[in-house]
Design a protein around this motif. Sequence first.
Motif, PDB file in Angstrom:
ATOM      1  N   THR A   5       0.831  -1.200   0.000  1.00  0.00           N
ATOM      2  CA  THR A   5       0.000   0.000   0.000  1.00  0.00           C
ATOM      3  C   THR A   5       0.860   1.242   0.000  1.00  0.00           C
ATOM      4  O   THR A   5       2.013   1.215   0.426  1.00  0.00           O
ATOM      5  CB  THR A   5      -0.931   0.037   1.233  1.00  0.00           C
ATOM      6  N   ALA A   6       0.281   2.330  -0.494  1.00  0.00           N
ATOM      7  CA  ALA A   6       0.979   3.617  -0.530  1.00  0.00           C
ATOM      8  C   ALA A   6      -0.044   4.737  -0.570  1.00  0.00           C
ATOM      9  O   ALA A   6      -1.196   4.524  -0.953  1.00  0.00           O
ATOM     10  CB  ALA A   6       1.882   3.696  -1.761  1.00  0.00           C
ATOM     11  N   ILE A   7       0.379   5.921  -0.172  1.00  0.00           N
ATOM     12  CA  ILE A   7      -0.394   7.145  -0.339  1.00  0.00           C
ATOM     13  C   ILE A   7       0.423   8.011  -1.291  1.00  0.00           C
ATOM     14  O   ILE A   7       1.616   8.219  -1.075  1.00  0.00           O
ATOM     15  CB  ILE A   7      -0.580   7.909   1.001  1.00  0.00           C
ATOM     16  N   ARG A   8      -0.216   8.479  -2.357  1.00  0.00           N
ATOM     17  CA  ARG A   8       0.487   9.315  -3.331  1.00  0.00           C
ATOM     18  C   ARG A   8      -0.446  10.396  -3.850  1.00  0.00           C
ATOM     19  O   ARG A   8      -1.663  10.325  -3.672  1.00  0.00           O
ATOM     20  CB  ARG A   8       1.022   8.473  -4.489  1.00  0.00           C
ATOM     21  N   ARG A  10      -2.815  12.384  -6.154  1.00  0.00           N
ATOM     22  CA  ARG A  10      -3.790  11.932  -7.142  1.00  0.00           C
ATOM     23  C   ARG A  10      -3.459  12.535  -8.499  1.00  0.00           C
ATOM     24  O   ARG A  10      -3.043  13.690  -8.589  1.00  0.00           O
ATOM     25  CB  ARG A  10      -5.198  12.382  -6.722  1.00  0.00           C
ATOM     26  N   THR A  11      -3.642  11.752  -9.544  1.00  0.00           N
ATOM     27  CA  THR A  11      -3.491  12.247 -10.912  1.00  0.00           C
ATOM     28  C   THR A  11      -4.872  12.280 -11.564  1.00  0.00           C
ATOM     29  O   THR A  11      -5.829  11.679 -11.055  1.00  0.00           O
ATOM     30  CB  THR A  11      -2.571  11.331 -11.748  1.00  0.00           C
ATOM     31  N   ASP A  12      -4.971  12.970 -12.693  1.00  0.00           N
ATOM     32  CA  ASP A  12      -6.245  13.001 -13.423  1.00  0.00           C
ATOM     33  C   ASP A  12      -6.694  11.590 -13.798  1.00  0.00           C
ATOM     34  O   ASP A  12      -7.887  11.300 -13.814  1.00  0.00           O
ATOM     35  CB  ASP A  12      -6.123  13.859 -14.686  1.00  0.00           C
ATOM     36  N   ALA A  13      -5.737  10.709 -14.075  1.00  0.00           N
ATOM     37  CA  ALA A  13      -6.064   9.341 -14.468  1.00  0.00           C
ATOM     38  C   ALA A  13      -6.692   8.538 -13.323  1.00  0.00           C
ATOM     39  O   ALA A  13      -7.332   7.515 -13.567  1.00  0.00           O
ATOM     40  CB  ALA A  13      -4.813   8.630 -14.977  1.00  0.00           C
ATOM     41  N   ASP A  14      -6.542   8.992 -12.076  1.00  0.00           N
ATOM     42  CA  ASP A  14      -7.089   8.280 -10.913  1.00  0.00           C
ATOM     43  C   ASP A  14      -8.564   8.566 -10.668  1.00  0.00           C
ATOM     44  O   ASP A  14      -9.234   7.813  -9.960  1.00  0.00           O
ATOM     45  CB  ASP A  14      -6.326   8.666  -9.641  1.00  0.00           C
ATOM     46  N   VAL A  15      -9.077   9.655 -11.212  1.00  0.00           N
ATOM     47  CA  VAL A  15     -10.434  10.096 -10.881  1.00  0.00           C
ATOM     48  C   VAL A  15     -11.477   9.049 -11.260  1.00  0.00           C
ATOM     49  O   VAL A  15     -12.398   8.777 -10.477  1.00  0.00           O
ATOM     50  CB  VAL A  15     -10.736  11.472 -11.518  1.00  0.00           C
ATOM     51  N   GLU A  16     -11.353   8.441 -12.416  1.00  0.00           N
ATOM     52  CA  GLU A  16     -12.344   7.443 -12.849  1.00  0.00           C
ATOM     53  C   GLU A  16     -12.437   6.282 -11.850  1.00  0.00           C
ATOM     54  O   GLU A  16     -13.527   5.840 -11.491  1.00  0.00           O
ATOM     55  CB  GLU A  16     -11.992   6.911 -14.241  1.00  0.00           C
ATOM     56  N   ALA A  17     -11.301   5.792 -11.379  1.00  0.00           N
ATOM     57  CA  ALA A  17     -11.304   4.699 -10.407  1.00  0.00           C
ATOM     58  C   ALA A  17     -11.957   5.151  -9.100  1.00  0.00           C
ATOM     59  O   ALA A  17     -12.722   4.390  -8.481  1.00  0.00           O
ATOM     60  CB  ALA A  17      -9.880   4.209 -10.147  1.00  0.00           C
ATOM     61  N   CYS A  18     -11.684   6.374  -8.679  1.00  0.00           N
ATOM     62  CA  CYS A  18     -12.275   6.890  -7.442  1.00  0.00           C
ATOM     63  C   CYS A  18     -13.795   6.975  -7.557  1.00  0.00           C
ATOM     64  O   CYS A  18     -14.517   6.584  -6.631  1.00  0.00           O
ATOM     65  CB  CYS A  18     -11.693   8.253  -7.102  1.00  0.00           C
ATOM     66  N   VAL A  19     -14.290   7.467  -8.682  1.00  0.00           N
ATOM     67  CA  VAL A  19     -15.737   7.556  -8.884  1.00  0.00           C
ATOM     68  C   VAL A  19     -16.352   6.159  -8.886  1.00  0.00           C
ATOM     69  O   VAL A  19     -17.439   5.952  -8.334  1.00  0.00           O
ATOM     70  CB  VAL A  19     -16.068   8.309 -10.191  1.00  0.00           C
ATOM     71  N   ALA A  56      -3.383   0.020  -3.350  1.00  0.00           N
ATOM     72  CA  ALA A  56      -3.093  -1.336  -2.876  1.00  0.00           C
ATOM     73  C   ALA A  56      -2.668  -2.129  -4.094  1.00  0.00           C
ATOM     74  O   ALA A  56      -3.443  -2.256  -5.057  1.00  0.00           O
ATOM     75  CB  ALA A  56      -4.331  -1.960  -2.229  1.00  0.00           C
ATOM     76  N   ASP A  57      -1.453  -2.619  -4.074  1.00  0.00           N
ATOM     77  CA  ASP A  57      -0.905  -3.330  -5.234  1.00  0.00           C
ATOM     78  C   ASP A  57      -1.121  -2.523  -6.514  1.00  0.00           C
ATOM     79  O   ASP A  57      -1.568  -3.044  -7.527  1.00  0.00           O
ATOM     80  CB  ASP A  57      -1.525  -4.723  -5.350  1.00  0.00           C
ATOM     81  N   ASP A  58      -0.837  -1.222  -6.432  1.00  0.00           N
ATOM     82  CA  ASP A  58      -0.926  -0.275  -7.555  1.00  0.00           C
ATOM     83  C   ASP A  58      -2.338   0.010  -8.043  1.00  0.00           C
ATOM     84  O   ASP A  58      -2.519   0.664  -9.060  1.00  0.00           O
ATOM     85  CB  ASP A  58      -0.045  -0.717  -8.731  1.00  0.00           C
TER      86      ASP A  58
END
Length: 158
Positions: A5-8, A10-19, A56-58
């Motif tokens: 696990t990691a905290i990094r 956020r990129t624009d590419a992460d928003v879809e997964a978050c939604v 978690a695992d990227d």
Amino acid sequence: MVSTTAIRARTDADVEACVAFLRPVHETAGYPVNWPADPDAWLTPPDALGFWVATADDRVVGHVALTFSGPGEVLVERLFVDPKETGAGLGRRMLDHCVTVAAGRGLDLSLQVADNCHAAIKLYRRAGWRETGTAPIDWGGDLASTVLLFAPPSVTRH
């Protein structure tokens, strides 16, 4: 089971997964109280200091933002974890990250949580956050009538 696990940032590419995992968070935990008309925009308030994701695992499995609430003050907002990953300590790690960022910039930190978000309230209390008050809300409908106000655990400064 979460292994790496990691905290990094956020990129624009992460928003879809978050939604994608915000919807089950809303359905199971009542957060956000009201489903946003534009979830992408809701995740990106204009007064933000920054946005971070837990991985978690990227795979993106958590989200948090810090927003300015006044001069020298920031709020923890938009904090949620994929329901498939709860219990792995990711919410706590994101809270701790926010404490570190705020302290490193000399900013006062707080958070507000609707009274219907029982799991979140339990997390904040377990993490040492102190309830400092309540405030009525008019946007919770039949689901929530107040927000609880919290301050972070005391940070020792050297």
